[in-house]
Motif scaffolding. Sequence first.
Motif, short mmCIF file in Angstrom:
data_model
loop_
_atom_site.label_atom_id
_atom_site.label_comp_id
_atom_site.label_asym_id
_atom_site.label_seq_id
_atom_site.Cartn_x
_atom_site.Cartn_y
_atom_site.Cartn_z
N LEU A 103 40.03 44.75 9.01
CA LEU A 103 38.83 44.62 8.18
C LEU A 103 37.60 45.07 8.97
O LEU A 103 36.70 45.75 8.45
N MET A 104 37.61 44.73 10.25
CA MET A 104 36.49 45.10 11.11
C MET A 104 36.35 46.62 11.18
O MET A 104 35.23 47.15 11.22
N VAL A 105 37.48 47.31 11.22
CA VAL A 105 37.44 48.78 11.23
C VAL A 105 36.99 49.30 9.87
O VAL A 105 36.09 50.13 9.76
N ALA A 106 37.61 48.78 8.81
CA ALA A 106 37.34 49.30 7.47
C ALA A 106 35.89 49.05 7.05
O ALA A 106 35.28 49.89 6.38
N PHE A 107 35.35 47.91 7.47
CA PHE A 107 33.99 47.57 7.05
C PHE A 107 32.99 48.65 7.47
O PHE A 107 32.04 48.93 6.74
N THR A 108 33.24 49.25 8.62
CA THR A 108 32.30 50.28 9.10
C THR A 108 32.28 51.51 8.19
O THR A 108 31.38 52.32 8.26
N MET A 109 33.34 51.63 7.37
CA MET A 109 33.34 52.75 6.43
C MET A 109 32.49 52.47 5.20
O MET A 109 32.05 53.39 4.52
N LEU A 115 46.85 48.36 15.77
CA LEU A 115 46.58 47.86 14.42
C LEU A 115 47.79 48.00 13.50
O LEU A 115 47.88 47.33 12.47
N SER A 116 48.71 48.88 13.86
CA SER A 116 49.87 49.08 12.99
C SER A 116 50.98 48.08 13.29
O SER A 116 51.95 47.98 12.54
N ARG A 117 50.88 47.34 14.41
CA ARG A 117 51.96 46.43 14.78
C ARG A 117 51.87 45.13 14.00
O ARG A 117 50.84 44.46 14.03
N TYR A 121 48.10 39.64 16.52
CA TYR A 121 47.44 38.43 16.03
C TYR A 121 46.09 38.79 15.42
O TYR A 121 45.34 39.57 15.99
N GLY A 122 45.78 38.24 14.26
CA GLY A 122 44.51 38.54 13.61
C GLY A 122 44.44 39.96 13.09
O GLY A 122 43.37 40.55 13.01
N ARG A 123 45.59 40.51 12.76
CA ARG A 123 45.66 41.91 12.36
C ARG A 123 44.75 42.20 11.16
O ARG A 123 44.05 43.20 11.12
N ARG A 124 44.78 41.31 10.18
CA ARG A 124 43.93 41.50 8.99
C ARG A 124 42.46 41.58 9.37
O ARG A 124 41.72 42.42 8.88
N PHE A 125 42.08 40.68 10.28
CA PHE A 125 40.68 40.65 10.70
C PHE A 125 40.28 41.94 11.40
O PHE A 125 39.25 42.54 11.09
N TRP A 126 41.11 42.39 12.35
CA TRP A 126 40.78 43.62 13.09
C TRP A 126 40.71 44.82 12.14
O TRP A 126 39.84 45.67 12.26
#
Lengths: 293, 331
Positions: free
Chosen positions: A115-121, A102-104, A108-113
């Motif tokens: 967001l997918m992690v952050a949303f669970t918070m 996620l830090s790289r 591709y689709g970094r923002r989406f991934w």
Amino acid sequence: MANMNLYSRGDRLFVIVNMALIGLFTISTLYPFIYIASLSLSTGFEARAGNVVLTPVGFTLEAYKQVLSEPEFWTSYRNTFIYTIGGTLMSLLFIIPGAYALSRPQLYGRRFWNLMVAFTMWFNAGLIPFFLNMRDLGLLDSYFGIIIGFAVNGFNIILLRNFFEAIPQSFEEAARMDGANEFQVLWKVYIPLSKPAIATVALFCIVARWNGFFWAMVLLQDKDKIPLQVYLRQVIVALSDDEEFANTLMSSAYSFETVSAAIIVCSIIPILIIYPFLQKYFSKGILLGGVKE
Amino acid sequence: MSETSDIPGQRTETIVIEAREAQRDRRTGRVQRIGDHLKREWQLYVMLLPTIIWLVIFLYKPMYGLQIAFKDYSLFRGVAGSAWIGLEHFDTLFNNDQFLRALRNTVIISFYGLIFGFPVPIILAVMFNEVLHQKFKKTAQTIVYLPHFISSVIIAGIVITAFSPSAGIVNTMLGWFGMDPVYFLTKPEWFRPIFVGTGIWQEAGFQSIVYLAAIAGISPTLYESAVVDGASRWQMIWKITLPSILPTIIIMLIIRIGNMLEVSFEMIILLYQPATYETADVVNTFIYRQGIQGGQYDLAAAAGLFNAVVAFALVMTANTISKRYSRTSLW
């Protein structure tokens, strides 16, 4: 900081009052622990009579003998070690590579991934759907269920990702020149550079696992699989309502109170042992990189 | 201008064709690029995949399972097969005294936690900052951070032991003043003070770290010039320290309000009993009893969904406000 001599008389008074108040707060934080420790070392008779205030009264190790001779205590202690070590390793296995990817910037689709992690918070389905899902996955009453079911945590991923992102690209250039792939770059460059952050995440996991109680209570029925915290609850909390049982624990040597206290002491000790590390990393590592004195 | 408008149709057509070709190029180009990218960077996706799969299985799938809040959930038919019943569960909940009581208790307990608990870490941090004796300060900090790392079961065990009617230290002390013992944990009027007080005792020290970090960021020159001007320590606290950490205070306050519904229900489960449900039962403990203990999964899931949606709205609002605030406060 400043020299005491620079202070006016009012300031000196202020400094003294301030220290006294902090001392008071500190003592009131410490006192319950001292009280419990003393209780665990007192005789049941004195404990019942309410004679224990600061130091053990009628010093005895009976309560500890009672606790340590209980096979269930040792089973749950062992289980807690299994959950703590297994769970922490499992978490790191997921979180370190995940956070690195996620830090790289080229992902591709970094923002989406992300967001997918952050949303669970911000949003979670809640107790019931999580419980039903665990049941449907066949993970009730299972060591593996407890270990895998809580492996990933959005906060820890983001914490580590931020740390990886802050490492300058120049560090990996030499490795790249040598033709290192992503796994090698992570292993040889990022992980060594991120030891404090990884230690912090690991400690977060260890503490959460060691202390975790609610889900273990809900997901585990099998007495042989419950961790220490659930065992503790069964003894202390549930049985404190059950006067009859509490009375069977009574003798002049030990009582329900001293036995409870002894179990509490036994389960705090491991946390006290790692506490110096906890302090070091919680202040040095993330806690906003700014807890300077 | 007249030249271009002479043959508008033709022009448009060429433009359309060109655009289409460009798009096709772009499309095949993109496919090609993604292919190349994957060939080059597949390792990154291998690293990411376990986390994503985990999130889908353990956190996103339960969100799909939330639909049972609108269904007559049957164990045998499963989540997808159960019959839809619309908002019936919500109707039941909002006519259920226990749920309404739990909702009220959640708000009241959070509110008490906010009023009494929020200022303590700020005061502690400011006080720590005023301690000159470094060893004293370090020792005190080491001690006050400790309860944060102790499990709720142990904390509850300590509370139960300390407040026990027969042997507890609290009643022993009351006895010194000639007062009769009180069985605190069975008294509804005592539950909230004990719960909120325990929370402050456990977390205030650790929460002060954030403010200490903010204080550490204040420029020493501010204090130096204040000393030159003959300001007292007390004046410096009010004129320098507190105004400087105000942005942190406000952000923490917003976050706290955003998490209003996150009452630590683990601790409540450990400390409450039927005699104190009246003041102690919160939404999550209600869900636990109705759902996991009582097997009314669909009704409990509806309560959980309500809780989660309100919490989400609160957190999002708080995030937006805090973002706006921290941006404007950057000057």
